[in-house]
Design a protein around this motif. Structure first.
Motif, PDB file in Angstrom:
ATOM      1  N   ARG A 146      45.700  28.144  19.473  1.00 20.07           N
ATOM      2  CA  ARG A 146      46.802  27.783  18.074  1.00 20.07           C
ATOM      3  C   ARG A 146      45.910  28.593  17.921  1.00 20.07           C
ATOM      4  O   ARG A 146      44.413  28.286  17.203  1.00 20.07           O
ATOM      5  N   LEU A 202      46.454  29.983  13.337  1.00 25.21           N
ATOM      6  CA  LEU A 202      46.870  29.550  11.601  1.00 25.21           C
ATOM      7  C   LEU A 202      47.241  31.002  11.709  1.00 25.21           C
ATOM      8  O   LEU A 202      45.684  31.783  10.589  1.00 25.21           O
ATOM      9  N   MET A 228      51.124  28.817  13.796  1.00 27.03           N
ATOM     10  CA  MET A 228      51.942  28.604  12.386  1.00 27.03           C
ATOM     11  C   MET A 228      51.434  29.368  11.861  1.00 27.03           C
ATOM     12  O   MET A 228      51.177  29.805  11.376  1.00 27.03           O
ATOM     13  N   ILE A 250      48.257  21.214   6.565  1.00 24.74           N
ATOM     14  CA  ILE A 250      47.925  20.012   8.053  1.00 24.74           C
ATOM     15  C   ILE A 250      46.399  19.900   7.695  1.00 24.74           C
ATOM     16  O   ILE A 250      46.232  20.907   8.354  1.00 24.74           O
ATOM     17  N   GLN A 277      45.272  17.379   9.703  1.00 18.00           N
ATOM     18  CA  GLN A 277      44.531  17.444  10.539  1.00 18.00           C
ATOM     19  C   GLN A 277      44.627  17.751  11.847  1.00 18.00           C
ATOM     20  O   GLN A 277      44.384  17.726  13.199  1.00 18.00           O
ATOM     21  N   GLN A 278      45.310  19.769  11.571  1.00 17.97           N
ATOM     22  CA  GLN A 278      45.071  20.781  13.050  1.00 17.97           C
ATOM     23  C   GLN A 278      44.237  21.448  12.507  1.00 17.97           C
ATOM     24  O   GLN A 278      42.846  22.033  11.642  1.00 17.97           O
ATOM     25  N   GLN A 279      43.550  21.617  13.887  1.00 16.53           N
ATOM     26  CA  GLN A 279      42.560  22.274  14.615  1.00 16.53           C
ATOM     27  C   GLN A 279      43.264  23.829  15.070  1.00 16.53           C
ATOM     28  O   GLN A 279      43.922  24.092  15.619  1.00 16.53           O
ATOM     29  N   PHE A 280      42.248  25.425  14.927  1.00 15.03           N
ATOM     30  CA  PHE A 280      43.146  25.993  14.897  1.00 15.03           C
ATOM     31  C   PHE A 280      42.646  26.944  16.434  1.00 15.03           C
ATOM     32  O   PHE A 280      41.092  26.336  15.552  1.00 15.03           O
ATOM     33  N   HIS A 309      38.880  23.182   9.854  1.00 16.70           N
ATOM     34  CA  HIS A 309      40.320  23.971  11.212  1.00 16.70           C
ATOM     35  C   HIS A 309      40.094  24.626  12.209  1.00 16.70           C
ATOM     36  O   HIS A 309      40.825  24.563  11.986  1.00 16.70           O
TER      37      HIS A 309
END
Length: 275
Positions: free
Chosen positions: A113, A115, A138, A173, A175-178, A226
């Motif tokens: 993922r 960002l 994203m 965002i 709580q999201q990690q990349f 993140h």
């Protein structure tokens, strides 16, 4: 008037405005005539019709007022992709392709993922999505108009591995990690004389406080929360900011910190891996 005559006269009028006036004149001709540059060389004596001449002169007049060709055309190319552009976003620039090249060189596994912060037209995220269909992108931007434009480009290019959202950096965002975060944030200081040549582009996407470092610093400080363990952060910055950005990266806990020069030989991007 012949095609070659218009080209020469227009290039002469653009000398004080453009680094490559002949190239710009040819771009306008190709746009109006719906042809490629080889056509211009093959038929230099071709007579322009009255409607063609009128459209050419209208576009030239806009360019002579300082409006960038990308906004005049509403389209521009980046990393092999044709993107819709608008005054709500920056015009994608060749030097930013260095950031895409660096991201593509990283050893990310399939399914990673990624960002893109402050995506604008979506240029960086879409270029990565096109070349790494097994990555999940994203792309976020603060401006709703930019979000809509990036989504339009993703749809036009039929890139289904890109999600576009409105966010002030990481705010939407939490709580999201990349595996990778990339960004071309504002990094020009308010008093920089180069801004005089960028009056058609949105200042909010260009200017940052603290000698141009405010947004870079915010992203670097918040990025570790993140990123997955061993995740990467790469950022575009000003030609004289590499040392400061490297120091910020080290302070935030990044290792393997380095910088890469752009096509003009200026330090343009810096990044590192979260330790």
């Amino acid at each position: 008037m012949q095609l070659q005559q218009w080209q020469q006269q227009s290039a002469a009028s653009l000398v004080s405005l453009s680094d490559n006036p002949l190239h710009e004149a040819r771009l306008v001709l190709c746009r109006v005539l719906n042809c490629n540059s080889s056509y211009l060389f093959s038929y230099p004596e071709r007579e322009l019709t009255s409607p063609e001449l009128a459209e050419l002169n209208t576009l030239l007049a806009r360019r002579l007022q300082g409006e960038p060709l990308a906004y005049i055309f509403g389209r521009w190319y980046f990393f092999g992709l044709e993107l819709a552009v608008a005054p709500c976003t920056l015009i994608p620039r060749p030097d930013t392709e260095i950031l895409v090249e660096q991201a593509l060189s990283l050893p990310l596994v399939p399914g990673s993922r990624v960002l893109d912060l402050g995506t604008g037209t979506g240029a960086i995220a879409l270029a990565l999505a096109a070349h790494r269909p097994d990555w999940q992108l994203m792309a976020v931007d603060l401006q709703p108009a930019a979000v809509a434009l990036a989504q339009q480009n993703a749809t036009t290019l039929k890139l289904t591995n890109v999600q576009v959202a409105q966010s002030s950096w990481f705010s939407a965002i939490p709580q999201q990690q990349f595996s990778l975060i990339v960004s071309n944030p504002p990094y020009i200081e308010p008093a920089d004389p180069h801004l005089q040549a960028l009056t058609y582009e949105p200042l909010s996407a260009l200017v940052a406080a603290n000698a141009g470092l405010a947004d870079l610093q915010q992203i670097i400080q918040q990025a570790p929360a993140h990123l997955l363990a061993g995740g990467w952060l790469w950022l575009e910055h000003g030609y004289n900011q590499a040392e400061a950005v490297q120091a910020l990266l080290v302070q935030a806990g990044f290792g393997q910190v380095s910088s890469v020069k752009d096509y003009g030989g200026q330090w343009r991007i810096s990044g590192g891996q979260l330790i």
